[in-house]
Structure formats: C-alpha cells, structure tokens
Design a protein around this motif. Structure first.
Motif, PDB file in Angstrom:
ATOM      1  N   LYS A  75       0.847  -1.186   0.000  1.00 40.29           N
ATOM      2  CA  LYS A  75       0.000   0.000   0.000  1.00 40.29           C
ATOM      3  C   LYS A  75       0.883   1.237   0.000  1.00 40.29           C
ATOM      4  N   GLY A  76       0.526   2.208  -0.803  1.00 42.28           N
ATOM      5  CA  GLY A  76       1.275   3.455  -0.847  1.00 42.28           C
ATOM      6  C   GLY A  76       2.452   3.453  -1.795  1.00 42.28           C
ATOM      7  N   THR A  77       2.650   2.385  -2.552  1.00 40.90           N
ATOM      8  CA  THR A  77       3.790   2.358  -3.466  1.00 40.90           C
ATOM      9  C   THR A  77       3.604   3.324  -4.632  1.00 40.90           C
ATOM     10  N   LEU A 125       5.328   8.017  -7.812  1.00 34.80           N
ATOM     11  CA  LEU A 125       5.050   9.397  -8.201  1.00 34.80           C
ATOM     12  C   LEU A 125       6.177  10.321  -7.746  1.00 34.80           C
ATOM     13  N   GLY A 126       6.666  10.132  -6.527  1.00 35.95           N
ATOM     14  CA  GLY A 126       7.778  10.927  -6.028  1.00 35.95           C
ATOM     15  C   GLY A 126       9.034  10.733  -6.864  1.00 35.95           C
ATOM     16  N   PHE A 127       9.281   9.508  -7.284  1.00 39.05           N
ATOM     17  CA  PHE A 127      10.432   9.221  -8.138  1.00 39.05           C
ATOM     18  C   PHE A 127      10.314   9.949  -9.475  1.00 39.05           C
ATOM     19  N   LEU A 128       9.128   9.920 -10.064  1.00 35.77           N
ATOM     20  CA  LEU A 128       8.928  10.615 -11.339  1.00 35.77           C
ATOM     21  C   LEU A 128       9.082  12.121 -11.189  1.00 35.77           C
ATOM     22  N   VAL A 129       8.579  12.673 -10.097  1.00 35.61           N
ATOM     23  CA  VAL A 129       8.733  14.107  -9.846  1.00 35.61           C
ATOM     24  C   VAL A 129      10.210  14.454  -9.679  1.00 35.61           C
ATOM     25  N   PHE A 130      10.949  13.625  -8.955  1.00 36.50           N
ATOM     26  CA  PHE A 130      12.370  13.858  -8.747  1.00 36.50           C
ATOM     27  C   PHE A 130      13.132  13.852 -10.070  1.00 36.50           C
ATOM     28  N   ILE A 131      12.868  12.871 -10.930  1.00 31.77           N
ATOM     29  CA  ILE A 131      13.517  12.804 -12.239  1.00 31.77           C
ATOM     30  C   ILE A 131      13.134  14.018 -13.075  1.00 31.77           C
ATOM     31  N   GLY A 132      11.865  14.414 -13.004  1.00 28.81           N
ATOM     32  CA  GLY A 132      11.421  15.606 -13.734  1.00 28.81           C
ATOM     33  C   GLY A 132      12.139  16.858 -13.257  1.00 28.81           C
TER      34      GLY A 132
END
Length: 62
Positions: free
Chosen positions: A37-39, A44-51
């Motif tokens: 749960k919550g993965t 999403l956080g990983f994608l924001v960081f890469i962005g």
C-alpha cells in the motif's frame, strides 16, 4: 545461423517462461497486496524527482 531445432526450443522456452511468470505473479499479487500500500506515492515521487532533475538541467543549460 540457428538450426530449426534451436528456433523451436527458443520459442517454446519463451512461451513457457512468460506463462509461468504470469501465473506466479498472479498468485503472489493476492498474497502480497496488503504489503504494498502506498507504493504509487513512491513511484510518483520518483517521477517528480527525475522531472526536477531534467528541469534543472534544462534551466542551467540556457
């Protein structure tokens, strides 16, 4: 390049491997679902960081 027997073996192996992986994944999904749960937030956080990294690179270049 490859003999007929090698091509048949490769095709059989790929089909058997993918079928086995799908069956095992579906069994594990039922058991492990409560633990993940919550993965989506992590993804999403990983994608924001890469962005943000790409944005910083783009802003620093210009």
């Amino acid at each position: 390049m490859f003999s007929t027997g090698q091509i048949y073996f490769a095709i059989f192996f790929i089909v058997a491997f993918i079928t086995t992986m799908i069956i095992v994944y579906r069994k594990d999904l039922k058991v492990l679902k409560p633990f993940y749960k919550g993965t989506y937030w992590v993804f999403l956080g990983f994608l924001v960081f890469i962005g943000l990294l790409f944005l910083i690179k783009f802003l620093m270049k210009g």
